[in-house]
Design a protein around this motif. Sequence first.
Motif, PDB file in Angstrom:
ATOM      1  N   ILE A  26      -6.169  -4.339   1.886  1.00 39.36           N
ATOM      2  CA  ILE A  26      -5.355  -5.313   1.155  1.00 39.36           C
ATOM      3  C   ILE A  26      -4.876  -6.406   2.100  1.00 39.36           C
TER       4      ILE A  26
ATOM      5  N   MET B  10      -8.945  10.401  -5.047  1.00 39.37           N
ATOM      6  CA  MET B  10      -7.688  10.065  -5.727  1.00 39.37           C
ATOM      7  C   MET B  10      -7.753  10.315  -7.244  1.00 39.37           C
TER       8      MET B  10
ATOM      9  N   PHE C 134      -7.982   7.417   6.175  1.00 38.03           N
ATOM     10  CA  PHE C 134      -8.062   6.278   5.259  1.00 38.03           C
ATOM     11  C   PHE C 134      -6.712   5.568   5.183  1.00 38.03           C
TER      12      PHE C 134
ATOM     13  N   THR D 215       0.721   4.330  -2.637  1.00 35.55           N
ATOM     14  CA  THR D 215       0.615   5.767  -2.351  1.00 35.55           C
ATOM     15  C   THR D 215       1.772   6.547  -3.000  1.00 35.55           C
TER      16      THR D 215
ATOM     17  N   GLN E 201       0.843  -1.195   0.000  1.00 38.91           N
ATOM     18  CA  GLN E 201       0.000   0.000   0.000  1.00 38.91           C
ATOM     19  C   GLN E 201       0.883   1.251   0.000  1.00 38.91           C
TER      20      GLN E 201
ATOM     21  N   ASN F 142      -1.150  11.125   2.104  1.00 36.98           N
ATOM     22  CA  ASN F 142      -1.461   9.707   1.914  1.00 36.98           C
ATOM     23  C   ASN F 142      -0.244   8.825   2.221  1.00 36.98           C
TER      24      ASN F 142
ATOM     25  N   GLN G 132     -14.025  -0.769   1.369  1.00 38.32           N
ATOM     26  CA  GLN G 132     -12.867   0.113   1.147  1.00 38.32           C
ATOM     27  C   GLN G 132     -13.173   1.125   0.057  1.00 38.32           C
ATOM     28  N   GLN G 133     -13.793   0.657  -1.003  1.00 35.74           N
ATOM     29  CA  GLN G 133     -14.079   1.580  -2.093  1.00 35.74           C
ATOM     30  C   GLN G 133     -15.214   2.538  -1.740  1.00 35.74           C
TER      31      GLN G 133
ATOM     32  N   ILE H 101     -12.696   7.022  -1.206  1.00 33.82           N
ATOM     33  CA  ILE H 101     -11.309   7.479  -1.382  1.00 33.82           C
ATOM     34  C   ILE H 101     -10.968   7.755  -2.839  1.00 33.82           C
ATOM     35  N   ASN H 102     -11.474   6.910  -3.734  1.00 30.85           N
ATOM     36  CA  ASN H 102     -11.054   7.096  -5.125  1.00 30.85           C
ATOM     37  C   ASN H 102     -11.748   8.258  -5.805  1.00 30.85           C
TER      38      ASN H 102
END
Length: 529
Positions: free
Chosen positions: A415, A309, A406, A185, A181, A337, A300-301, A305-306
Amino acid sequence: MAAPATAAGAGQGQGEGKEYPGRLTLYVFLTCAVAATGGLIVGYDIGISGGVTSMDAFLQEFFPSVYRKEQAARGGGGQYCKFDSQLLTAFTSSLYLAALVASFFVASVARSLGRRWSMFGGGVSFLAGAALNAAARDVAMLIVGRILLGVGIGFAGLSIPIYLSEMAPHRLRGTLNIGLQLMITVGIFSANLVNYGAARIRGGWGWRLSLGLAAVPAGIITTGSLFLPDTPSSLISRGHHEQARRVLRRIRGTDDIEEEYGDLVAASEASGAVRRPWLDILRRRYRPQLAMAVLVPFFQQLTGINAIMFYAPVLFKTIGLGGDASLMSAVITGLVNIAATFVSIATVDRLGRRKLFFQGGCQMLLCQIVIGTLIGLEFGASWDGAIPKASAAAVVALICVYVAGFAWSWGPLGILVPSEIFPLEIRPAGQGVSVAVNMLGTFAVAQAFLPMLCRMRFGLFYFFGGWVLAMTLFVAAFLPETKGVPIEKMGVVWRTHWFWKRFVADEDGRAGHRDVEMDYRKADGIAVR
Ligand SMILES: OC[C@H]1O[C@](O)(CO)[C@@H](O)[C@@H]1O
């Protein structure tokens, strides 16, 4: 040095592990570091798309209608909707669909050829995708390139977490696994920097540089994987026993590996009976792991967060920061991050997974409520002109606090947890499910974010906040603590969990791991029924 086994708490299924002889060797650290560099390709791609799709030259060339809409919105009005285009989102999200499909067949490659070759395969596909994208002349070339990148990500996302969790001494499994992870990042951040520079290139070819430079991280994992040994578990399950012993000696830095080796062989023999992992994974006794493999990446999704991102530059532009300022702000969130991921690395094997999930969840939820309210108050439902500087700065700062929350919880643990909970026989299939759900979630968020921003406006932050609340409650009730439990003995956390034990108990006799687990539970003072 062999430390005595410690007691395990039952209640939530917490299990403190026993200790095998050996230490963290430089060799295992280096192999894990090299494998983790595969995260760079995942992160680079996540970070590059948002910036590229906000470059005028790129839009003019491939998405002229979006470009015209954006120009028209420049005079004010329509702020929430100026980037809303299905074709543009298809560019971003085609990759995730490809990764989803790939994760189903990569599981077989990881099982039959080993973890190492699947990492190599991922690197090669990603290289090809980068080349195609950099040279793109039309949308079709762009999208085929994205599909190849997606296949690369499917390979990497499946094999690297398993590789790391199988190589690491279990006391440090969290720390080493989170290396992946961390690299994700770093990949996102490098991409943001590249975009920042590329957007300034005159002549309108900056986007080619942004997309083409994906070849650098791809080259690193492709070459790196050639030098990696395969994991002891993977070697044993493919019949290479002597080689497995050699690798184990080397990665643990001791000749005294028989106990761990014996447990790995036992786990592998138990798994030998499983010939159709994709069917077996549906059996009742794997229900707890399967539930987690689906729900953890799904949640998680849904942290949202995305949305940040992918679209940070777009989002920041939307709240009225200028083009440069918005890319710069995305760079700042990228740094936060990375930095916050170190917090997770340092604490995950001491505090455990549950505490981090809980703290991070609360922090994200609070930020989402405040950001939604702030944007709502400033703009209301009709969004005209730019937000005052002070409020824009406050939104950027709050987004940083959200990203930090996060980055030490759902990011790395999303993960880590799926990669450590499956027994060997269905580990690749289980990880395949987890990657597929992750990609589906990433795809859905990528595809839906702009239309949702356009329709739900500031309410979007409340939407994701509601999900964060739900997942935090879920973790509190249903996720057992897995810190310190040897991966081949993970069954114990389900057997001692108030809810999940009902699924695993009735098939105990056929579970195969029974003896190993019974020994472990006795050694660790867990009540044996
Ligand atoms: O750091 C943020 C990134 O981490 C991931 O959740 C992967 O674990 C990505 O989906 C996200 O873009």
